[in-house]
Design an enzyme around this catalytic site. Structure first.
Site, PDB file in Angstrom:
ATOM      1  N   ASP A 282      -4.012  -9.906 -16.000  1.00  0.00           N
ATOM      2  CA  ASP A 282      -4.990 -10.965 -15.782  1.00  0.00           C
ATOM      3  C   ASP A 282      -6.305 -10.590 -16.442  1.00  0.00           C
ATOM      4  OD1 ASP A 282      -6.433 -13.079 -14.598  1.00  0.00           O
ATOM      5  OD2 ASP A 282      -5.260 -12.931 -12.758  1.00  0.00           O
TER       6      ASP A 282
ATOM      7  N   ASP B 239      -8.059 -15.821 -17.104  1.00  0.00           N
ATOM      8  CA  ASP B 239      -8.872 -16.399 -16.043  1.00  0.00           C
ATOM      9  C   ASP B 239      -9.871 -17.414 -16.601  1.00  0.00           C
ATOM     10  OD1 ASP B 239      -9.579 -16.124 -13.133  1.00  0.00           O
ATOM     11  OD2 ASP B 239     -11.539 -15.667 -13.998  1.00  0.00           O
TER      12      ASP B 239
ATOM     13  N   ASP C 134       0.851  -1.189   0.000  1.00  0.00           N
ATOM     14  CA  ASP C 134       0.000   0.000   0.000  1.00  0.00           C
ATOM     15  C   ASP C 134       0.889   1.241   0.000  1.00  0.00           C
ATOM     16  OD1 ASP C 134      -1.893   1.957   0.438  1.00  0.00           O
ATOM     17  OD2 ASP C 134      -2.120   1.499   2.581  1.00  0.00           O
TER      18      ASP C 134
ATOM     19  N   GLU D  17      -5.824 -20.238 -17.417  1.00  0.00           N
ATOM     20  CA  GLU D  17      -6.226 -21.005 -16.237  1.00  0.00           C
ATOM     21  C   GLU D  17      -7.256 -22.034 -16.698  1.00  0.00           C
ATOM     22  OE1 GLU D  17      -7.969 -20.408 -11.739  1.00  0.00           O
ATOM     23  OE2 GLU D  17      -8.897 -19.396 -13.433  1.00  0.00           O
TER      24      GLU D  17
ATOM     25  N   HIS E 110      -3.259 -17.170  -5.631  1.00  0.00           N
ATOM     26  CA  HIS E 110      -4.163 -16.417  -4.760  1.00  0.00           C
ATOM     27  C   HIS E 110      -5.424 -17.199  -4.403  1.00  0.00           C
ATOM     28  CE1 HIS E 110      -5.612 -16.112  -8.782  1.00  0.00           C
ATOM     29  NE2 HIS E 110      -6.749 -15.602  -8.361  1.00  0.00           N
ATOM     30  N   ASP E 111      -5.577 -18.404  -4.925  1.00  0.00           N
ATOM     31  CA  ASP E 111      -6.777 -19.203  -4.671  1.00  0.00           C
ATOM     32  C   ASP E 111      -6.513 -20.398  -3.766  1.00  0.00           C
ATOM     33  OD1 ASP E 111      -8.356 -17.652  -6.374  1.00  0.00           O
ATOM     34  OD2 ASP E 111      -7.952 -18.918  -8.120  1.00  0.00           O
TER      35      ASP E 111
HETATM   36  O1  ISL Z   1      -9.800 -22.212  -6.434  1.00  0.00           O
HETATM   37  C1  ISL Z   1      -9.923 -23.057  -7.277  1.00  0.00           C
HETATM   38  C2  ISL Z   1      -9.025 -24.209  -7.302  1.00  0.00           C
HETATM   39  O2  ISL Z   1      -8.129 -24.165  -6.271  1.00  0.00           O
HETATM   40  C3  ISL Z   1     -10.946 -22.976  -8.335  1.00  0.00           C
HETATM   41  O3  ISL Z   1     -12.127 -23.550  -8.020  1.00  0.00           O
HETATM   42  C4  ISL Z   1     -11.090 -21.532  -8.760  1.00  0.00           C
HETATM   43  O4  ISL Z   1     -12.219 -20.952  -8.291  1.00  0.00           O
HETATM   44  C5  ISL Z   1     -11.074 -21.515 -10.218  1.00  0.00           C
HETATM   45  O5  ISL Z   1      -9.809 -21.992 -10.527  1.00  0.00           O
HETATM   46  C6  ISL Z   1     -11.295 -20.164 -10.854  1.00  0.00           C
HETATM   47  O6  ISL Z   1     -10.424 -19.175 -10.371  1.00  0.00           O
HETATM   48  C7  ISL Z   1     -10.341 -17.972 -11.060  1.00  0.00           C
HETATM   49  O7  ISL Z   1     -11.585 -17.418 -11.410  1.00  0.00           O
HETATM   50  C8  ISL Z   1     -12.419 -17.002 -10.331  1.00  0.00           C
HETATM   51  C9  ISL Z   1     -11.680 -16.151  -9.310  1.00  0.00           C
HETATM   52  O8  ISL Z   1     -12.445 -16.042  -8.153  1.00  0.00           O
HETATM   53  C10 ISL Z   1     -10.330 -16.732  -8.950  1.00  0.00           C
HETATM   54  O9  ISL Z   1      -9.641 -15.884  -8.072  1.00  0.00           O
HETATM   55  C11 ISL Z   1      -9.591 -16.962 -10.224  1.00  0.00           C
HETATM   56  O10 ISL Z   1      -8.281 -17.392 -10.038  1.00  0.00           O
HETATM   57  C12 ISL Z   1     -13.554 -16.232 -10.931  1.00  0.00           C
HETATM   58  O11 ISL Z   1     -13.083 -15.209 -11.747  1.00  0.00           O
HETATM   59 CA    CA Z   2      -3.508   2.096  -1.222  1.00  0.00          CA
END
Ligand code: ISL
Ligand code: CA
Length: 621
Positions: free
Chosen positions: A181, A276, A104, A334, A405-406
């Site tokens: 992304d 994505d 930040d 992805e 991040h997931d």
């Molecule tokens: O998290 C997952 C596997 O570990 C998946 O189910 C995931 O939700 C999927 O891969 C999709 O992810 C992507 O699209 C989503 C978003 O929330 C995620 O952050 C992104 O990486 C919807 O846009």
């Molecule tokens: Ca900020």
């Protein structure tokens, strides 16, 4: 080849779709494809599975399964070896930035573009050559920016378009490539297109997918994948949150819009895209119901109708031809659920689709799902990892990643006690930088950042976690049990602020961050680790530099050496030879190479004859 109940299993898995679908099915049952390739089971007819499954596989499931196999089209693939071409992205180390949690710059508690610029030297010093930046586009933040309200402007909290132009320049000044992304499967319900659709504009109505009577598909974020919009008296499809509405890619106008958007960013100088859930863009015509058994195995009903939809390859090729190849843009798609053979179709160097993709099966143990309460067993990911090293073909190039991040932090996932945090984090670094493929480091992975000790629901921010909790508790799961599931699977673990120093808020921000800082920041932070030769950070730096000075670690061939299931031993050979020995368990094991020579790398500070818990060694000959 038409697949029927009479087709033998070994023939089913000779087709790409058959191979991947059977492999996925076995995986969700906790089994491995070797079961068919290495045993007489391969001679069985498909129909026999129904009887052998003791009721697990119903007749209607078998019908659905056969339909899936036959609908996937282009199936035969050849196993011709070839020459692997060289490319910058095969040699690069990528670093993923999740802007909201990175740095930040203006003290509002939210990471931003200027914050990323401040830390580019840190990324450069690590040895990374490219940055993947998660979405920074204008968004109401129903899913932290994966719900885009305007693809051509920047989220006010993150900065301005000029800031992003500056980011592109500052990256390039440092010889760092930048990929952004793009979320092309869905838009925010607040996007102009959708608002116009709701006002009855026919053109924009055709941009989305509607139904008067929703099918049985479920959303990745709980509940039905359909939301009713009284303005038009119909339901719109949303595979993710109900503010992320799926686009209708069968409409050529939608595709044209997306290609224009990609061109806009390429003109600004970005080097490519992380796309994505791009494998979900094409859906079976008529949006038929999903098979309930497939749904319960995979966790999501309807997935067989879009995980590699009927026009996916065609649309990817068109995208490539229209906009990517004129700019020589790099892409990584992805592609959750896409198996290895069908992935070859998307990423083969003669296919004209994508450069690379992310597939996720190795991230969860066979038969497990992310919210399951379990310790990830590193041994169980080996067959999957090795398969992508050996069977993905010379015409494709794997991605290497264990975090994003997931997903929860890998060092916590594999050992919730935290006892072997440092060893496991360094073991993961050994895999990232000595396997064949392009390594993707997720911010904080290089510090061995851990999961957050969430105690209260109010500490979670992620729409997926909050919906999951609501769904589970409303289905009778006790609250403390549902909390435990979140603790094991929440995506928020990866989203806590980057730990820069032992100062206020871990040096992330001057004021309270949008999500809690992990209390272990006083010990685990970039500043302290930079000063400690034995830190995870310095391990990352030295392994990245090892990889850069020895091209064998990039282009050398891969060979797995058979030992015991507790060890992973492999060789990378070219001008030189590297042998990697990894103890995948928390117990001491005999080292088959101990007397040979001394290793060039170890994740322990001293040497020993036996392999200690999670010890990882690299030998050079
Ligand atoms: O998290 C997952 C596997 O570990 C998946 O189910 C995931 O939700 C999927 O891969 C999709 O992810 C992507 O699209 C989503 C978003 O929330 C995620 O952050 C992104 O990486 C919807 O846009
Ligand atoms: Ca900020």
């Amino acid at each position: 080849m038409e697949i029927t109940r009479n087709t033998r299993l070994k023939d089913v898995i000779r087709t790409a779709s058959g191979h991947d679908t059977v492999a996925r099915l076995l995986y969700s049952l906790g089994l491995d494809l070797d079961l068919i390739t290495n045993t007489p089971i391969g001679l069985l007819k498909l129909g026999a599975l129904e009887k052998l499954s003791f009721g697990k596989i119903s007749s209607s499931f078998m019908d659905a399964f056969i339909r899936i196999l036959n609908s996937l089209g282009e199936s035969e693939f050849s196993n011709e070896p070839g020459q692997t071409g060289i490319a910058w992205w095969k040699e690069a180390v990528f670093y993923q930035v999740y802007p909201r949690s990175f740095k930040d710059s203006n003290g509002d508690g939210i990471g931003d573009i200027k914050g990323i610029i401040e830390k580019l030297d840190y990324i450069k010093d690590l040895g990374a050559d490219a940055v993947w930046c998660s979405p920074f586009f204008d968004s109401p933040n129903a899913d932290n920016g994966y719900d885009i309200r305007d693809y051509r402007s920047v989220m006010a909290e993150f900065g301005t378009l000029d800031d992003v132009k500056q980011l592109i320049k500052e990256c390039h000044d440092r010889d760092i490539r930048l990929i952004i992304d793009l979320v092309m499967n869905h838009t925010s319900d607040e996007y102009e297109w959708f608002r116009k659709a709701l006002c009855g504009d026919e053109k924009y109505r055709g941009y989305y997918m509607w139904s008067k009577k929703p099918n049985n598909w479920t959303s990745f974020f709980s509940g039905s994948a359909w939301k009713f919009f009284p303005q038009v008296g119909e339901y719109a499809l949303h595979l993710f949150a109900d503010k992320q509405i799926d686009l209708n890619w069968d409409n050529p106008d939608v595709r044209k819009e997306m290609y224009d958007i990609a061109g806009f960013w390429l003109d600004l100088g970005v080097d490519g895209f992380r796309l994505d859930v791009v494998s979900f863009i094409s859906k079976t015509e008529g949006l038929p119901d999903g098979d309930p058994t497939v749904g319960s195995l995979m966790g999501f009903t309807g997935i067989e109708h879009y995980f590699h939809g009927p026009h996916l390859d065609e649309y990817l090729r068109e995208f490539n031809r229209e906009v990517l190849s004129p700019y020589s843009a790099y892409t990584v798609g992805e592609c959750p659920g896409n198996g290895i053979m069908m992935s070859r179709m998307i990423t083969g160097d003669d296919r004209g689709e994508l450069s690379q993709l992310f597939s996720f099966d190795h991230i969860e143990n066979p038969g497990k799902k992310r919210f399951d309460v379990y310790d990830f067993d590193l041994r169980k990911m080996v067959p999957e990892l090795v398969r992508w090293q050996t069977e993905y073909s010379d015409h494709c190039w794997p991605t290497l990643f264990f975090e994003n991040h997931d997903n929860p932090r890998i060092c916590s996932k594999a050992d919730h006690t935290g006892r072997y945090r440092v060893q496991i984090s360094k073991l993961i670094a050994v895999l990232l930088f000595t396997l064949k493929g392009t390594p993707y480091v997720y911010q904080g992975g290089e510090l061995g950042m851990t999961d957050y000790p969430f105690r209260d629901l109010s500490e979670y921010r992620d729409v997926e976690s909050l919906n999951y909790f609501r769904e589970k508790t409303s289905c009778g799961v006790a609250e403390d049990e549902a909390m435990k599931m979140l603790l094991y699977g929440s995506r928020d673990h990866a989203r806590t602020p980057m730990q820069w120093s032992s100062g206020k808020n871990a040096g992330f921000s001057d004021s309270a961050p949008w999500i809690g800082v992990n209390p272990n920041y006083t010990e685990i932070n970039a500043e302290a680790e930079a000063a400690d030769p034995g830190s995870v950070l310095n391990c990352y730096r030295s392994l990245i530099s090892l990889r850069k000075t020895h091209r064998t670690l990039i282009y050398g061939s891969f060979r797995k050496i058979r030992t015991s299931k507790n060890l992973l031993v492999y060789e990378r050979s070219g001008d030189e030879n590297f042998t990697v020995v990894i103890n995948l368990t928390g117990r001491r094991r005999r080292n088959p190479f101990s007397s040979d020579s001394s290793p060039v790398f170890s994740n322990y500070p001293d040497s020993a004859d036996a392999l200690r818990p999670y010890e990882a060694l690299i030998y050079r000959r």
